[in-house]
Design an enzyme around this catalytic site. Structure first.
Site, PDB file in Angstrom:
ATOM      1  CB  ILE A 248      -6.507 -44.733   0.834  1.00 53.24           C
ATOM      2  CG1 ILE A 248      -7.041 -44.384  -0.554  1.00 53.24           C
ATOM      3  CG2 ILE A 248      -5.193 -44.091   1.161  1.00 53.24           C
ATOM      4  CD1 ILE A 248      -7.257 -42.921  -0.832  1.00 53.24           C
TER       5      ILE A 248
ATOM      6  CB  THR B  71     -14.226 -44.568   0.813  1.00 55.24           C
ATOM      7  OG1 THR B  71     -14.678 -44.934   2.112  1.00 55.24           O
ATOM      8  CG2 THR B  71     -14.526 -45.693  -0.165  1.00 55.24           C
TER       9      THR B  71
ATOM     10  N   GLY C 290      -7.309 -47.103  -4.934  1.00 62.11           N
ATOM     11  CA  GLY C 290      -8.008 -45.819  -5.033  1.00 62.11           C
ATOM     12  C   GLY C 290      -8.038 -45.326  -6.469  1.00 62.11           C
ATOM     13  N   GLY C 291      -9.226 -45.407  -7.082  1.00 65.54           N
ATOM     14  CA  GLY C 291      -9.420 -44.805  -8.404  1.00 65.54           C
ATOM     15  C   GLY C 291      -8.655 -45.456  -9.538  1.00 65.54           C
TER      16      GLY C 291
ATOM     17  CB  CYS D  98     -15.199 -50.121  10.413  1.00 66.19           C
ATOM     18  SG  CYS D  98     -14.108 -51.116  11.411  1.00 66.19           S
TER      19      CYS D  98
ATOM     20  CE  LYS E 202      -9.415 -50.646   1.829  1.00 69.59           C
ATOM     21  NZ  LYS E 202     -10.409 -51.347   1.008  1.00 69.59           N
TER      22      LYS E 202
ATOM     23  CG  ASN F 244     -12.221 -52.057   6.697  1.00 75.34           C
ATOM     24  OD1 ASN F 244     -11.649 -50.969   6.774  1.00 75.34           O
ATOM     25  ND2 ASN F 244     -13.473 -52.183   6.282  1.00 75.34           N
TER      26      ASN F 244
HETATM   27  C1  LIG Z   1     -19.576 -50.208  -2.612  1.00 72.37           C
HETATM   28  C2  LIG Z   1     -18.261 -50.258  -1.871  1.00 72.37           C
HETATM   29  C3  LIG Z   1     -18.129 -51.130  -0.802  1.00 72.37           C
HETATM   30  C4  LIG Z   1     -16.902 -51.194  -0.114  1.00 72.37           C
HETATM   31  N1  LIG Z   1     -16.781 -52.070   0.919  1.00 72.37           N
HETATM   32  C5  LIG Z   1     -15.583 -52.190   1.566  1.00 72.37           C
HETATM   33  C6  LIG Z   1     -15.392 -53.160   2.567  1.00 72.37           C
HETATM   34  O1  LIG Z   1     -16.263 -53.989   2.869  1.00 72.37           O
HETATM   35  N2  LIG Z   1     -14.188 -53.179   3.187  1.00 72.37           N
HETATM   36  C7  LIG Z   1     -13.160 -52.327   2.867  1.00 72.37           C
HETATM   37  O2  LIG Z   1     -12.078 -52.412   3.459  1.00 72.37           O
HETATM   38  N3  LIG Z   1     -13.312 -51.417   1.888  1.00 72.37           N
HETATM   39  C8  LIG Z   1     -14.496 -51.330   1.236  1.00 72.37           C
HETATM   40  N4  LIG Z   1     -14.636 -50.435   0.214  1.00 72.37           N
HETATM   41  C9  LIG Z   1     -13.499 -49.561  -0.142  1.00 72.37           C
HETATM   42  C10 LIG Z   1     -12.715 -50.145  -1.319  1.00 72.37           C
HETATM   43  O3  LIG Z   1     -12.177 -51.417  -1.021  1.00 72.37           O
HETATM   44  C11 LIG Z   1     -11.560 -49.200  -1.733  1.00 72.37           C
HETATM   45  O4  LIG Z   1     -10.671 -49.047  -0.662  1.00 72.37           O
HETATM   46  C12 LIG Z   1     -12.061 -47.826  -2.136  1.00 72.37           C
HETATM   47  O5  LIG Z   1     -13.294 -47.905  -2.820  1.00 72.37           O
HETATM   48  C13 LIG Z   1     -11.047 -47.097  -3.024  1.00 72.37           C
HETATM   49  O6  LIG Z   1     -10.786 -47.831  -4.198  1.00 72.37           O
HETATM   50  P1  LIG Z   1     -11.553 -47.555  -5.605  1.00 72.37           P
HETATM   51  O7  LIG Z   1     -11.493 -46.079  -5.841  1.00 72.37           O
HETATM   52  O8  LIG Z   1     -10.805 -48.366  -6.613  1.00 72.37           O
HETATM   53  O9  LIG Z   1     -12.958 -48.022  -5.409  1.00 72.37           O
HETATM   54  C14 LIG Z   1     -15.832 -50.354  -0.492  1.00 72.37           C
HETATM   55  C15 LIG Z   1     -15.982 -49.489  -1.587  1.00 72.37           C
HETATM   56  C16 LIG Z   1     -17.171 -49.443  -2.278  1.00 72.37           C
HETATM   57  C17 LIG Z   1     -17.289 -48.512  -3.460  1.00 72.37           C
END
Ligand SMILES: Cc1cc2nc3c(=O)[nH]c(=O)nc-3n(C[C@H](O)[C@H](O)[C@H](O)COP(=O)(O)O)c2cc1C
Length: 318
Positions: free
Chosen positions: A190, A192, A243-244, A130, A164, A127
């Site tokens: 992707i 966030t 994503g979504g 960060c 990622k 990841n």
């Molecule tokens: C509460 C929360 C915590 C997340 N923690 C991580 C994380 O620890 N590592 C990471 O690579 N992405 C993290 N993400 C990002 C998700 O893995 C994902 O890439 C992002 O939310 C888009 O997908 P989604 O729209 O299906 O949630 C986090 C997302 C959320 C909502």
């Protein structure tokens, strides 16, 4: 129906995975679903040492989406390997570990720790979305150079490296290319989208960390575009789309853009059975559309005609 999904050398029984950070570190979702039914479980990103994360509040609903500033709270990698991984393996889940770091040296330490990885790990998600504390202005994933340095530093790890990336850049394809040249075996697209919510009565940002990451349905088109552009430029590199994704049709869209597998994130907070529902809906859709192998869908939205070359220019005109 052949649901097999291949991400380089990693073969999964189906293309649906959890997204890092949305299903805990361990067996949290097993109360609701059989984790062995999923292609794989991707755990929350962990660092070489434990980390407290950001101050509360950490989550805020925004429209159809979610803003989070969890700040990567978690136990150390060693604690997770000793205490959490065994429990997760007992469920029969195929496990992907996700790693983050604050410096390239921290990523390298994680890579060393995983030079001989514990049994039961399928791949390592790196990841890079960060903060880079040696360059406070940005995340590793906002720079092709920093991304490549992290991936090179992780090469001590013998697991396949899935990198990622962040969508918050104008040159995602360049960064993806740098990751691949440095040794990435697959791309995860992707993380966030940067965002913020302000409480207008208090005149302050709502989240304890002030800014946050937007996820859920509002970012789905951003994910589709990111996967599409990277697949077009690097079609030989496996892509995992995220994503979504709320329904099977969202996952199919990401596959048609070029994803070999798909992760489900925010949807797990609305319904902890979301992953298996998405999987069932993909199977249903394939059955009603005469698709025998789900892998047929990968990149199906790309055409080989010349019009496609106009895509970038046309899409950038407001
Ligand atoms: C509460 C929360 C915590 C997340 N923690 C991580 C994380 O620890 N590592 C990471 O690579 N992405 C993290 N993400 C990002 C998700 O893995 C994902 O890439 C992002 O939310 C888009 O997908 P989604 O729209 O299906 O949630 C986090 C997302 C959320 C909502």
């Amino acid at each position: 129906m052949d649901l097999t999904s291949r991400i380089g050398n990693v073969v999964l029984p189906n293309p649906i995975l959890t997204a890092a950070g949305t299903s805990g570190y361990s067996t949290e979702l097993s109360e609701y679903i059989d984790l062995s039914r999923l292609g794989a479980v991707v755990v929350k990103s962990l660092r070489i040492e434990d980390w407290p994360g950001n101050p509360a509040p950490r989550l805020a609903p925004v429209g159809q989406g979610l803003l989070n500033s969890v700040g990567l709270e978690g136990p150390s990698l060693k604690t997770w390997i000793d205490q959490h991984l065994p429990r997760l393996r007992e469920t029969g889940a195929r496990v992907v570990l996700s790693v983050w770091g604050r410096t390239v040296a921290e990523f390298a330490q994680a890579g060393q720790l995983l030079a001989e990885p514990p049994d039961g790990l399928l791949a390592l998600e790196v990841n890079v979305s960060c903060p880079n504390v040696e360059d406070r202005s940005s995340m590793f994933a906002h720079s092709a150079k920093a991304t490549a340095e992290v991936v090179s530093a992780m090469r001590a790890c013998s697991l396949p490296l899935w990198v990622k990336l962040s969508p918050n850049v104008p040159n995602l394809v360049d960064i993806a290319l740098a990751a691949v040249e440095a040794g990435a075996d697959a791309l995860v697209l992707i993380n966030t989208v940067l965002g913020m919510k302000i409480d207008i009565e208090n005149r302050r940002p709502v989240l304890g960390g002030k800014g946050g990451g937007l996820s859920g349905p509002p970012i789905h088109p951003v994910a589709v575009r990111s996967v599409y552009d990277c697949y077009r430029a690097l079609s030989e590199v496996p892509i995992i789309g995220v994503g979504g994704v709320m329904h099977g049709r969202d996952a199919i869209e990401l596959m048609m853009a070029g994803a070999a597998a798909v992760q489900v994130g925010t949807a797990n907070f609305l319904d902890p059975r979301a992953t298996v529902k998405v999987l069932d809906e993909i199977e249903e859709w394939c059955a009603t559309h005469g698709v025998d192998r789900v892998a047929e869908l990968i990149g199906a939205a790309h055409s080989s005609d010349d019009q496609d070359d106009l895509h970038d220019v046309a899409a950038d005109v407001p």
